[in-house]
Design an enzyme around this catalytic site. Structure first.
Site, short mmCIF file in Angstrom:
data_model
loop_
_atom_site.label_atom_id
_atom_site.label_comp_id
_atom_site.label_asym_id
_atom_site.label_seq_id
_atom_site.Cartn_x
_atom_site.Cartn_y
_atom_site.Cartn_z
N LYS A 1 6.06 4.58 16.59
CA LYS A 1 4.99 5.44 16.88
C LYS A 1 5.29 6.20 18.09
O LYS A 1 4.34 6.59 18.52
CB LYS A 1 3.41 4.77 16.96
CG LYS A 1 2.76 3.78 15.98
CD LYS A 1 1.23 4.12 15.31
CE LYS A 1 1.16 3.78 13.88
NZ LYS A 1 1.59 2.13 13.11
N ASP B 1 2.33 6.74 2.25
CA ASP B 1 1.84 5.33 2.86
C ASP B 1 0.13 6.09 2.01
O ASP B 1 -0.19 6.49 2.70
CB ASP B 1 1.74 5.04 4.15
CG ASP B 1 0.98 3.59 4.80
OD1 ASP B 1 0.20 3.64 4.14
OD2 ASP B 1 1.83 3.81 5.61
N ASP C 1 0.96 -1.15 -0.10
CA ASP C 1 0.07 0.03 0.02
C ASP C 1 0.71 0.81 0.28
O ASP C 1 0.30 2.26 0.50
CB ASP C 1 -0.51 0.00 0.78
CG ASP C 1 0.06 -0.28 2.27
OD1 ASP C 1 1.63 -0.32 2.80
OD2 ASP C 1 -1.06 0.21 3.46
P1 GTP Z 1 -5.30 -1.07 8.10
O1 GTP Z 1 -6.09 -1.93 8.85
O2 GTP Z 1 -6.17 0.47 7.84
O3 GTP Z 1 -4.46 0.13 9.52
O4 GTP Z 1 -4.29 -1.53 6.73
P2 GTP Z 1 -3.69 -2.81 6.79
O5 GTP Z 1 -4.17 -4.13 7.54
O6 GTP Z 1 -3.20 -2.56 5.25
O7 GTP Z 1 -2.21 -3.40 7.60
P3 GTP Z 1 -1.52 -1.76 7.47
O8 GTP Z 1 -0.94 -0.99 6.93
O9 GTP Z 1 -1.02 -2.03 8.44
O10 GTP Z 1 -0.79 -3.27 6.36
C1 GTP Z 1 0.28 -2.86 6.00
C2 GTP Z 1 0.97 -3.58 5.11
O11 GTP Z 1 0.88 -5.58 5.54
C3 GTP Z 1 -0.71 -4.02 3.92
O12 GTP Z 1 0.56 -3.92 2.59
C4 GTP Z 1 -1.56 -4.55 4.13
O13 GTP Z 1 -2.18 -5.20 3.35
C5 GTP Z 1 -0.06 -5.91 4.57
N1 GTP Z 1 -0.30 -6.77 5.93
C6 GTP Z 1 -1.26 -6.57 6.85
N2 GTP Z 1 -1.39 -7.63 8.07
C7 GTP Z 1 -1.34 -8.22 6.98
C8 GTP Z 1 -1.79 -9.68 7.45
O14 GTP Z 1 -2.02 -10.58 8.53
N3 GTP Z 1 -0.53 -11.13 6.46
C9 GTP Z 1 -0.24 -9.88 4.81
N4 GTP Z 1 -0.08 -11.24 4.13
N5 GTP Z 1 -0.50 -9.00 4.71
C10 GTP Z 1 -0.46 -7.84 5.77
#
Ligand code: GTP
Length: 359
Positions: free
Chosen positions: A161, A222, A110
């Site tokens: 953070k 981001d 992302d």
């Molecule tokens: P929010 O729920 O809004 O915080 O977004 P998010 O679920 O994408 O979490 P975050 O932005 O912290 O994740 C950072 C990156 O890691 C993103 O590209 C997510 O798609 C990926 N990501 C987060 N959690 C997982 C997981 O449990 N498994 C995998 N494969 N990717 C994850």
């Protein structure tokens, strides 16, 4: 070269857009956002990408297939239960082709970046690192993980953070893009959730591993929140965010095929008008994203907002800093301002919502 892209998150901060579509698959400047990142990896010499999926994996496979259209070989691995960032990296290890000491690019799915990935890999190899993190500099680092480095580029701490000014020891943040030696991925614990930011990286530091930080001042954003999503789309259309995946020439606005924009409508500030969308006469769109088939009637004003697929706003309505889910219908003469999010399919009658600040 192998790359792993983490795309398994639920994207809760971008709801309701992510109720049906995983965050990396939301359209940004006319293509699923992830396309910009995959093209960037391809441009940097990556030829094999493993997508680490969890939430709605079928949306990725249906669109990208084997990756041939992008000039990549794509593999998919799906978690039964979400394993977090570190777990998601470990879970795809069987698909990697790199030898134990060879580099593997790992990136969050992302981030919109102009980061120089070839340079990152060169720094990693040159420093004989176990892991090399790409670092960005931001004005307000409170929402991010801070990564201070010493004069040789070695990471000295991971500070998640920070809130107080005493904790803000650097403006360098974790940009969510790394190079791992393959053997480091093999050693992440399997079969349980692991956070790469909170567990893997601090553990490597404690164990004396060579963890480097490479500061890159290229474009970086981001796309986790609606405000950031709108900003990223705007920057793609205005050419501030580099991408080789744009579907056509851009400028103040990107109008996709089959869209209809009436004479006298104004499109400004990096607006995207999706395929089949309709913009009426006298409407003004500024820094806004219309997904496919959205409708803006005459005289409406839509600023810094996202309208989901098939969403519509009636004549004279004002939206500013708003997210409308797919199929939402907002009647004429409404005023929806900063932070409002409307869930898919909701209907708002003519003149039903007005903004009236306390005086
Ligand atoms: P929010 O729920 O809004 O915080 O977004 P998010 O679920 O994408 O979490 P975050 O932005 O912290 O994740 C950072 C990156 O890691 C993103 O590209 C997510 O798609 C990926 N990501 C987060 N959690 C997982 C997981 O449990 N498994 C995998 N494969 N990717 C994850």
């Amino acid at each position: 070269m192998d790359a792993i892209v983490l795309v398994g998150g639920q994207g809760t901060r971008l709801r309701p857009l992510t109720v049906t579509t995983p965050k990396p698959m939301l359209p940004a400047a006319g293509v699923p956002f992830l396309t910009h990142l995959l093209c960037r990896l391809c441009d940097a010499g990556v030829d094999h990408v493993v997508l680490s999926t969890s939430y709605r994996p079928e949306v990725f496979t249906a669109h990208f297939g084997d990756g041939a259209a992008l000039g990549l070989e794509l593999d998919y691995v799906t978690e039964e239960v979400p394993l977090g960032t570190g777990g998601g990296i470990r879970n795809v290890v069987d698909r990697l082709r790199a030898g134990p000491d060879e580099p593997v690019v790992v990136t969050n799915g992302d981030v919109l970046t102009g980061l120089d990935l070839r340079e990152l890999v060169a720094v990693h190899r040159g420093g004989g690192a176990d892991v090399t993190l790409c670092l960005s500099r931001v004005q307000d680092p409170r929402a991010f993980g801070l990564v201070p480095t010493d004069s040789t580029g070695r990471v000295t701490a991971f500070l998640e953070k920070p809130q107080t000014s005493a904790e803000i020891v650097t403006d360098q943040i974790n940009a969510g893009c790394y190079v791992f030696a393959r053997s480091v991925i093999d050693r992440i614990p399997a079969g349980r959730p692991v956070s790469v930011e909170r567990e893997t990286f601090p553990g490597l530091l404690q164990g004396g591993a060579t963890v480097l930080g490479h500061v890159d001042d290229g474009y970086w954003l981001d796309l986790g929140t609606p405000t950031a999503f709108v900003t990223g789309c705007r920057d793609l259309v205005l050419g501030r965010a580099p991408s080789s995946a744009l579907p056509g020439p851009t400028g103040e606005a990107l109008v996709l095929s089959g869209a209809s924009v009436a004479a006298g409508a104004v499109l400004a500030g990096g607006t995207t008008v999706g395929a089949g969308a309709v913009v009426g006469s006298g409407a003004r769109l500024d820094g806004t994203v219309l997904f496919d088939e959205a409708v803006v009637e005459g005289g409406a004003v839509v600023r810094r907002s996202v309208m989901g697929r098939g969403a519509s706003v009636g004549a004279g309505t004002v939206l500013s800093g708003v997210v409308l889910g797919d199929g939402v219908s907002v009647g004429a003469g409404n005023e929806l301002l900063d932070g409002v999010r409307v869930w898919p399919g909701a209907q708002i009658a003519d003149g039903a919502v007005r903004f009236s600040p306390d005086r």
